[in-house]
Design a protein around this motif. Structure first.
Motif, mmCIF file in Angstrom:
data_model
loop_
_atom_site.group_PDB
_atom_site.id
_atom_site.type_symbol
_atom_site.label_atom_id
_atom_site.label_comp_id
_atom_site.label_asym_id
_atom_site.label_seq_id
_atom_site.Cartn_x
_atom_site.Cartn_y
_atom_site.Cartn_z
ATOM 1 N N LEU A 76 11.635 98.538 81.367
ATOM 2 C CA LEU A 76 12.911 99.530 82.115
ATOM 3 C C LEU A 76 13.215 100.910 81.742
ATOM 4 C CD1 LEU A 76 15.811 96.854 83.098
ATOM 5 C CD2 LEU A 76 14.167 97.413 84.565
ATOM 6 N N THR A 77 13.291 102.025 82.654
ATOM 7 C CA THR A 77 13.497 103.498 81.514
ATOM 8 C C THR A 77 15.164 102.957 81.321
ATOM 9 O OG1 THR A 77 14.015 104.271 84.091
ATOM 10 C CG2 THR A 77 11.268 104.394 82.748
ATOM 11 N N CYS A 78 15.813 102.167 82.061
ATOM 12 C CA CYS A 78 17.411 102.105 81.923
ATOM 13 C C CYS A 78 17.609 101.725 80.441
ATOM 14 C CB CYS A 78 17.824 100.709 82.630
ATOM 15 S SG CYS A 78 18.308 101.150 84.417
ATOM 16 N N GLN A 79 18.525 102.426 79.749
ATOM 17 C CA GLN A 79 19.165 102.761 78.290
ATOM 18 C C GLN A 79 20.339 102.867 77.844
ATOM 19 O OE1 GLN A 79 16.499 105.575 75.910
ATOM 20 N NE2 GLN A 79 16.961 106.760 77.934
ATOM 21 N N LYS A 80 21.207 102.412 77.173
ATOM 22 C CA LYS A 80 22.875 102.846 77.045
ATOM 23 C C LYS A 80 23.058 104.387 77.156
ATOM 24 C CE LYS A 80 25.515 102.114 73.169
ATOM 25 N NZ LYS A 80 26.555 101.394 71.922
ATOM 26 N N CYS A 85 24.665 105.076 87.301
ATOM 27 C CA CYS A 85 24.485 103.988 88.637
ATOM 28 C C CYS A 85 26.389 103.268 88.431
ATOM 29 C CB CYS A 85 23.914 103.606 88.320
ATOM 30 S SG CYS A 85 23.502 102.534 86.610
ATOM 31 N N CYS A 86 27.082 103.953 86.931
ATOM 32 C CA CYS A 86 28.367 103.463 86.762
ATOM 33 C C CYS A 86 29.653 104.148 87.419
ATOM 34 C CB CYS A 86 28.883 102.880 85.745
ATOM 35 S SG CYS A 86 27.601 102.444 84.817
ATOM 36 N N HIS A 87 28.984 104.960 88.467
ATOM 37 C CA HIS A 87 29.984 105.759 89.030
ATOM 38 C C HIS A 87 29.417 105.890 90.199
ATOM 39 C CE1 HIS A 87 29.278 107.620 85.055
ATOM 40 N NE2 HIS A 87 31.009 108.652 85.193
ATOM 41 N N THR A 88 30.093 104.374 91.161
ATOM 42 C CA THR A 88 30.554 104.326 92.748
ATOM 43 C C THR A 88 31.141 102.675 92.680
ATOM 44 O OG1 THR A 88 29.248 103.799 94.824
ATOM 45 C CG2 THR A 88 28.186 103.201 92.254
ATOM 46 N N ASP A 155 31.863 106.055 75.566
ATOM 47 C CA ASP A 155 30.511 106.145 75.280
ATOM 48 C C ASP A 155 29.700 106.074 75.892
ATOM 49 O OD1 ASP A 155 30.432 103.689 75.414
ATOM 50 O OD2 ASP A 155 29.870 102.963 72.647
ATOM 51 N N GLN A 156 29.804 105.819 77.345
ATOM 52 C CA GLN A 156 28.999 105.569 78.801
ATOM 53 C C GLN A 156 28.018 104.352 78.735
ATOM 54 O OE1 GLN A 156 29.128 108.088 80.936
ATOM 55 N NE2 GLN A 156 30.620 108.201 79.899
ATOM 56 N N HIS A 161 29.113 94.238 78.810
ATOM 57 C CA HIS A 161 27.162 94.717 79.604
ATOM 58 C C HIS A 161 26.396 93.108 79.568
ATOM 59 C CE1 HIS A 161 23.189 95.789 79.674
ATOM 60 N NE2 HIS A 161 23.181 96.832 80.199
ATOM 61 N N GLU A 162 26.716 91.824 78.769
ATOM 62 C CA GLU A 162 25.597 91.169 78.971
ATOM 63 C C GLU A 162 26.219 89.864 80.036
ATOM 64 O OE1 GLU A 162 26.840 89.326 75.149
ATOM 65 O OE2 GLU A 162 25.325 90.303 74.367
ATOM 66 N N ASN A 163 27.639 90.742 80.721
ATOM 67 C CA ASN A 163 28.639 89.703 81.054
ATOM 68 C C ASN A 163 28.484 90.099 82.876
ATOM 69 O OD1 ASN A 163 29.562 88.645 78.981
ATOM 70 N ND2 ASN A 163 28.789 87.240 80.244
#
Length: 314
Positions: A76-80, A85-88, A155-156, A161-163
């Motif tokens: 995955l290229t997703c990172q902290k 994607c958290c604005h929906t 901090d976005q 996150h784990e849950n």
């Protein structure tokens, strides 16, 4: 299979015009027998892992799903910090919500702070619910579009996150990090476990529901926005606080006060005749019972704090 908005990894969200596109993509990518087997395997695997590690089944499901992405999908290229994607709107089941609440409790997160931080989107959802419209006819996604998730930190990063729920877990990118809220590189349908996970969650929630509350299993459970669940949580908290305040109030009505308990430390054989014996009758031999409250307590909390012992046997 490759189309103008899909490749061998999954279907791109950017360019999708119909939510049914994802369903059709999954049906074309996986055979019906594969989907059925994956459902049964994932359900039994989650139960077995939960029993083995003594964790809730939903946590076991998250572990298996994470492992599937690691083993079957590209890195995955997703990172902290990439939180476009958290604005929906995120629709989740009650089971997913309860796991988020438990995670927040373990981390010492006050949900009242979460509600205050998400004031704008919370206000929109609350006003809509108060208007009396049918929730099933509301476009909740559009209502909170471009609004940050209530659990998104400054901090976005995600506070739980784990849950995080299923919709957040299956929003992944393999090419590059998304540049905007258009989610140019985000994809769905990367692993078959994603296709059956919603039904597995519905089944787990169904099996955890008390039998007298169950209805026929239909393969799905009611979905609500995270903001909606937060409003439900706040309402429950207010009711609990009211119960505690009522029980602790010195001005409470006498018939709501707990009655004094009879001293049972004295041996019943030398405590004098019972009411029945004083009338010439025989003692039932069952000891004494405390009087009952005139009202039926409205919650477990009130029962524990106000109700006298129901019966003592000798």
């Amino acid at each position: 299979m490759t189309t103008q908005f899909a490749d061998h990894n999954g279907i791109y969200l950017y360019g999708m015009t119909d939510p049914e596109d994802l369903r059709r993509y999954i049906q074309q990518k996986y055979a019906e027998a594969e989907i059925q087997y994956a459902y049964e395997h994932l359900l039994e695997g989650a139960k077995a892992l939960a029993k083995q590690e003594k964790i809730p089944p939903i946590q076991a499901l998250w572990k298996i799903l994470d492992r599937a992405y690691e083993e079957k999908a590209p890195p995955l290229t997703c990172q902290k910090g990439c939180a476009h994607c958290c604005h929906t709107g995120v629709m989740i089941t009650e089971l997913e919500w309860e796991e988020m609440v438990n995670a927040a409790r373990r981390k010492g997160i006050d949900l009242n702070d979460i509600i205050e931080r998400a004031g704008k989107s919370m206000h929109k959802v609350e006003k809509t619910l108060e208007s009396g419209v049918d929730p099933d006819k509301v476009d909740w996604y559009t209502m909170v579009i471009n609004q940050p998730c209530p659990f998104l930190e400054e901090d976005q990063s995600c506070a739980v996150h784990e849950n995080r729920p299923l919709d957040c877990r299956t929003m992944v990118a393999f090419r590059e990090v998304c540049d905007s809220k258009k989610l140019e590189h985000a994809q769905r349908g990367a692993v078959i476990e994603e296709a059956v996970a919603p039904t597995v969650i519905a089944r787990l929630q169904y099996e955890q529901t008390p039998k007298f509350k169950r209805r026929k299993f239909t393969g799905s459970q009611k979905l609500r926005l995270i903001q909606h669940w937060l409003l439900v949580w706040r309402q429950k908290q207010k009711k609990k606080e009211k119960v505690i305040a009522d029980c602790a109030s010195p001005n409470r009505s006498p018939h709501h006060a707990p009655r004094r308990h009879t001293d049972f430390t004295q041996d019943h054989r030398t405590a004098g005749p019972s009411r029945r014996e004083s009338r010439g009758g025989r003692s039932g031999g069952r000891g004494r019972t405390c009087g009952r409250l005139r009202h039926r307590p409205g919650s477990l909390l009130r029962r524990l704090s106000c109700a006298p012992a129901a019966r003592l046997r000798t």
